[in-house]
Design an enzyme around this catalytic site. Structure first.
Site, PDB file in Angstrom:
ATOM      1  N   CYS A 142      -1.498  -1.086  -3.377  1.00 18.42           N
ATOM      2  CA  CYS A 142      -0.626  -2.252  -3.213  1.00 18.42           C
ATOM      3  C   CYS A 142      -1.284  -3.437  -3.893  1.00 18.42           C
ATOM      4  O   CYS A 142      -2.495  -3.645  -3.747  1.00 18.42           O
ATOM      5  CB  CYS A 142      -0.424  -2.531  -1.723  1.00 18.42           C
ATOM      6  SG  CYS A 142       0.606  -3.968  -1.379  1.00 18.42           S
ATOM      7  N   HIS A 178       7.681   1.706   0.808  1.00 20.02           N
ATOM      8  CA  HIS A 178       6.539   0.784   0.719  1.00 20.02           C
ATOM      9  C   HIS A 178       7.017  -0.650   0.483  1.00 20.02           C
ATOM     10  O   HIS A 178       6.587  -1.578   1.188  1.00 20.02           O
ATOM     11  CB  HIS A 178       5.620   1.240  -0.423  1.00 20.02           C
ATOM     12  CG  HIS A 178       4.466   0.328  -0.700  1.00 20.02           C
ATOM     13  ND1 HIS A 178       3.157   0.709  -0.550  1.00 20.02           N
ATOM     14  CD2 HIS A 178       4.419  -0.971  -1.123  1.00 20.02           C
ATOM     15  CE1 HIS A 178       2.358  -0.304  -0.846  1.00 20.02           C
ATOM     16  NE2 HIS A 178       3.099  -1.331  -1.211  1.00 20.02           N
ATOM     17  N   GLU A 179       7.920  -0.824  -0.486  1.00 19.19           N
ATOM     18  CA  GLU A 179       8.387  -2.187  -0.795  1.00 19.19           C
ATOM     19  C   GLU A 179       9.173  -2.775   0.374  1.00 19.19           C
ATOM     20  O   GLU A 179       9.012  -3.957   0.700  1.00 19.19           O
ATOM     21  CB  GLU A 179       9.228  -2.185  -2.076  1.00 19.19           C
ATOM     22  CG  GLU A 179       8.473  -1.797  -3.337  1.00 19.19           C
ATOM     23  CD  GLU A 179       7.159  -2.530  -3.521  1.00 19.19           C
ATOM     24  OE1 GLU A 179       7.049  -3.707  -3.112  1.00 19.19           O
ATOM     25  OE2 GLU A 179       6.218  -1.923  -4.065  1.00 19.19           O
ATOM     26  N   HIS A 233       7.221  -4.281   3.207  1.00 17.92           N
ATOM     27  CA  HIS A 233       6.745  -5.654   3.009  1.00 17.92           C
ATOM     28  C   HIS A 233       7.684  -6.679   3.660  1.00 17.92           C
ATOM     29  O   HIS A 233       7.250  -7.749   4.081  1.00 17.92           O
ATOM     30  CB  HIS A 233       6.640  -5.981   1.517  1.00 17.92           C
ATOM     31  CG  HIS A 233       5.379  -5.484   0.858  1.00 17.92           C
ATOM     32  ND1 HIS A 233       4.138  -5.951   1.197  1.00 17.92           N
ATOM     33  CD2 HIS A 233       5.176  -4.585  -0.128  1.00 17.92           C
ATOM     34  CE1 HIS A 233       3.216  -5.349   0.442  1.00 17.92           C
ATOM     35  NE2 HIS A 233       3.814  -4.509  -0.365  1.00 17.92           N
TER      36      HIS A 233
END
Ligand code: NI
Length: 174
Positions: free
Chosen positions: A101, A143-144, A147
């Protein structure tokens, strides 16, 4: 358009739940996306979420490997912007693989993620993006979108023993 500083783990905005984008077609959102793209490209990233440049809005971008969902190559990947993404688990069986990341620079770790999901959101023209994703494609999207809920990949790891510096002696083995 500008390259913005990428916030690193420890910055409070990376722990926050981001707010929905009210109007995806607003010029300010276009400008934000332009900055995100410049920043992601300069960093050589696979994806980026708005909180990583300090903007707590539900906007992500990533290179989606549509043709070969398990390919980490960007050669045939499709650039995708998603506002207000919603994920739905399609295949909840978890598989582990390496992740890194831009907000956790220099490190990688093995992260369990669902094998398949459906994601929906809006592009910057207000059009609906609705896709099924598996493998690495699903991993990038998860994953994105994490965030946007204040979650960094180390929080998803079940074995912190795999967390490693990329420049440590032994190469990462898939
Ligand atoms: Ni990230």
């Amino acid at each position: 358009m500008a390259i913005r500083p990428i916030l690193r783990m420890g910055a409070p905005v990376l722990r926050a739940v981001a707010a929905p984008v009210a109007d995806v077609t607003a010029p300010a959102i276009r400008a934000l996306a332009d900055d995100m793209l410049d920043t992601m490209a300069a960093a050589g990233g696979r994806g980026l979420a708005a909180p990583q440049i300090g903007v707590s809005l539900r906007l992500v971008m990533f290179w989606a490997p549509l043709a070969d969902p398990d390919s980490r190559s960007r050669d045939h990947a499709v650039f995708t912007i998603l506002a207000n993404p919603v994920l739905e688990l399609v295949d909840p069986v978890e598989v582990e693989d390496w992740e890194g990341c831009l907000s956790v620079p220099g490190l990688a770790g093995r992260v369990p993620r669902a094998r398949g999901l459906r994601y929906r959101g809006l592009d910057l023209d207000g059009a609906v993006v609705d896709r099924l994703a598996t493998g690495f494609h699903a991993r990038v999207v998860a994953h994105e979108c994490d965030h946007l809920d204040g979650i960094l990949y180390p929080q998803r790891m079940t074995d912190l023993g795999t967390l490693r510096f990329l420049d440590a002696a032994d190469p990462v083995q898939d």
